[in-house]
Design a protein around this motif. Structure first.
Motif, mmCIF file in Angstrom:
data_model
loop_
_atom_site.group_PDB
_atom_site.id
_atom_site.type_symbol
_atom_site.label_atom_id
_atom_site.label_comp_id
_atom_site.label_asym_id
_atom_site.label_seq_id
_atom_site.Cartn_x
_atom_site.Cartn_y
_atom_site.Cartn_z
ATOM 1 N N HIS A 147 28.367 29.245 -20.873
ATOM 2 C CA HIS A 147 28.126 28.485 -22.098
ATOM 3 C C HIS A 147 27.953 27.018 -21.731
ATOM 4 O O HIS A 147 28.536 26.540 -20.757
ATOM 5 C CB HIS A 147 29.320 28.581 -23.065
ATOM 6 C CG HIS A 147 29.554 29.929 -23.650
ATOM 7 N ND1 HIS A 147 28.848 30.414 -24.718
ATOM 8 C CD2 HIS A 147 30.434 30.901 -23.313
ATOM 9 C CE1 HIS A 147 29.288 31.630 -25.023
ATOM 10 N NE2 HIS A 147 30.257 31.933 -24.176
ATOM 11 N N ARG A 148 27.223 26.324 -22.542
ATOM 12 C CA ARG A 148 27.233 24.867 -22.462
ATOM 13 C C ARG A 148 28.393 24.375 -23.324
ATOM 14 O O ARG A 148 28.526 24.755 -24.472
ATOM 15 C CB ARG A 148 25.919 24.275 -22.971
ATOM 16 C CG ARG A 148 24.731 24.547 -22.057
ATOM 17 C CD ARG A 148 23.513 23.778 -22.510
ATOM 18 N NE ARG A 148 23.743 22.346 -22.420
ATOM 19 C CZ ARG A 148 22.855 21.429 -22.842
ATOM 20 N NH1 ARG A 148 21.710 21.811 -23.379
ATOM 21 N NH2 ARG A 148 23.138 20.144 -22.723
ATOM 22 N N THR A 149 29.241 23.552 -22.746
ATOM 23 C CA THR A 149 30.391 23.055 -23.488
ATOM 24 C C THR A 149 30.676 21.623 -23.103
ATOM 25 O O THR A 149 30.431 21.222 -21.962
ATOM 26 C CB THR A 149 31.640 23.926 -23.227
ATOM 27 O OG1 THR A 149 32.759 23.362 -23.899
ATOM 28 C CG2 THR A 149 31.939 24.041 -21.747
ATOM 29 N N VAL A 150 31.181 20.845 -24.049
ATOM 30 C CA VAL A 150 31.555 19.460 -23.763
ATOM 31 C C VAL A 150 32.997 19.378 -23.288
ATOM 32 O O VAL A 150 33.498 18.312 -22.961
ATOM 33 C CB VAL A 150 31.375 18.559 -25.015
ATOM 34 C CG1 VAL A 150 29.920 18.517 -25.425
ATOM 35 C CG2 VAL A 150 32.244 19.037 -26.164
ATOM 36 N N LEU A 151 33.682 20.513 -23.233
ATOM 37 C CA LEU A 151 35.104 20.545 -22.898
ATOM 38 C C LEU A 151 35.310 20.908 -21.430
ATOM 39 O O LEU A 151 34.414 21.412 -20.767
ATOM 40 C CB LEU A 151 35.817 21.554 -23.789
ATOM 41 C CG LEU A 151 35.712 21.280 -25.290
ATOM 42 C CD1 LEU A 151 36.225 22.473 -26.069
ATOM 43 C CD2 LEU A 151 36.505 20.047 -25.649
ATOM 44 N N HIS A 152 36.516 20.662 -20.929
ATOM 45 C CA HIS A 152 36.866 21.029 -19.567
ATOM 46 C C HIS A 152 37.169 22.519 -19.506
ATOM 47 O O HIS A 152 38.090 23.001 -20.166
ATOM 48 C CB HIS A 152 38.082 20.230 -19.102
ATOM 49 C CG HIS A 152 37.831 18.757 -19.031
ATOM 50 N ND1 HIS A 152 38.850 17.836 -19.010
ATOM 51 C CD2 HIS A 152 36.680 18.045 -18.969
ATOM 52 C CE1 HIS A 152 38.345 16.614 -18.951
ATOM 53 N NE2 HIS A 152 37.033 16.726 -18.926
ATOM 54 N N THR A 153 36.436 23.238 -18.685
ATOM 55 C CA THR A 153 36.572 24.693 -18.679
ATOM 56 C C THR A 153 37.885 25.154 -18.052
ATOM 57 O O THR A 153 38.270 26.313 -18.239
ATOM 58 C CB THR A 153 35.397 25.342 -17.930
ATOM 59 O OG1 THR A 153 35.241 24.709 -16.652
ATOM 60 C CG2 THR A 153 34.111 25.197 -18.721
ATOM 61 N N HIS A 154 38.592 24.280 -17.306
ATOM 62 C CA HIS A 154 39.852 24.755 -16.728
ATOM 63 C C HIS A 154 40.868 25.142 -17.806
ATOM 64 O O HIS A 154 41.674 26.047 -17.600
ATOM 65 C CB HIS A 154 40.458 23.740 -15.753
ATOM 66 C CG HIS A 154 40.508 22.334 -16.212
ATOM 67 N ND1 HIS A 154 39.953 21.294 -15.487
ATOM 68 C CD2 HIS A 154 41.060 21.760 -17.304
ATOM 69 C CE1 HIS A 154 40.175 20.153 -16.107
ATOM 70 N NE2 HIS A 154 40.844 20.413 -17.210
ATOM 71 N N HIS A 155 40.838 24.497 -18.956
ATOM 72 C CA HIS A 155 41.729 24.903 -20.050
ATOM 73 C C HIS A 155 41.317 26.263 -20.603
ATOM 74 O O HIS A 155 42.164 27.103 -20.925
ATOM 75 C CB HIS A 155 41.706 23.857 -21.165
ATOM 76 C CG HIS A 155 42.275 22.535 -20.766
ATOM 77 N ND1 HIS A 155 43.609 22.351 -20.495
ATOM 78 C CD2 HIS A 155 41.682 21.319 -20.596
ATOM 79 C CE1 HIS A 155 43.826 21.079 -20.185
ATOM 80 N NE2 HIS A 155 42.672 20.440 -20.231
ATOM 81 N N LEU A 156 40.031 26.475 -20.717
ATOM 82 C CA LEU A 156 39.513 27.778 -21.151
ATOM 83 C C LEU A 156 40.010 28.879 -20.224
ATOM 84 O O LEU A 156 40.491 29.929 -20.680
ATOM 85 C CB LEU A 156 37.986 27.731 -21.165
ATOM 86 C CG LEU A 156 37.206 29.036 -21.004
ATOM 87 C CD1 LEU A 156 37.411 29.941 -22.193
ATOM 88 C CD2 LEU A 156 35.719 28.746 -20.800
#
Length: 229
Positions: A147-156
């Motif tokens: 996905h394109r995301t503006v968030l940090h994926t490590h939290h995901l």
């Protein structure tokens, strides 16, 4: 990172240095030190919603859900469209075990961040906590799609790991935690105290991973932590 930490020691009132140091320290497990730095940021600018979210997230990692909710609610009030406050607010409800409230907050946050994979991972954890492992695993798979995301994926990946651990897939959960740690969330205390990761406690690859993470945390604490802690 070292320059920011040094700057906060030499001149504790430096706004940008405290902001950066606080953001870094929460990711490496120095939660109280992060709160100290962000408290100095708020003293300079009481409407800094990012600093409020960081303090709230530190409280969340430390298990103080009431204070976490207080600070993140303040951030939402200041900036209702803030990405970070909207994505962390459901997390407080999830970890506090208020599942109906968590569902409501996920829905509200999705209006600001439609289709965001982190919120999908939160929903997966919610279903895992309700004992609906099949629904949970489908949402984990959806959250982990590119996905394109503006968030940090490590939290995901942390939240996807938490759901996956509860659903009984130990190997996959550890893989996701390793990915989170390798991309900036090498937070030993957060993983150690996460009740959703308890199903991994007797799993040897998890024990090995956590032992390595603990050594890194102790090194961080010696170099960057407050000397009295």
């Amino acid at each position: 990172m070292r320059l920011s930490m040094l700057a906060t020691r030499l001149k504790p009132g430096l706004y940008q240095a405290n902001s950066l140091a606080g953001a870094v320290m929460i990711h490496i497990g120095l939660h109280e030190d992060s709160m100290d730095a962000m408290s100095r940021v708020i003293a300079s600018n009481p409407r800094d919603s990012q600093a409020l979210v960081t303090i709230g997230n530190a409280c969340l990692y430390m298990g103080d859900f009431e204070r976490a909710d207080h600070f993140i609610a303040q951030a939402v009030h200041i900036d209702p469209h803030s990405v970070w406050s909207n994505v962390f607010r459901p997390c407080v409800s999830l970890y506090a075990g208020r599942l109906d409230e968590a569902q409501k907050r996920i829905t509200e946050s999705a209006a600001v961040l439609p289709g965001d994979p982190w919120l999908t991972a939160c929903q997966a954890l919610l279903w895992a906590k309700r004992g609906e492992s099949k629904k949970s695993e489908k949402l984990v798979a959806l959250a982990l799609k590119p996905h394109r995301t503006v968030l940090h994926t490590h939290h995901l990946w942390h939240y996807a790991a938490a759901a996956t651990a509860m659903n009984g897939n130990q190997a996959r959960a550890v893989t996701l935690l390793r990915r989170a740690a390798a991309t900036g969330l090498d937070n030993y205390p957060a993983f150690r105290d996460d009740e959703h990761l308890q199903p991994l406690n007797n799993y040897q690859p998890y024990a090995k991973f956590m032992a390595g993470l603990k050594k890194k945390f102790e090194a961080y604490r010696r170099e960057f932590g407050h000397p009295t802690r």
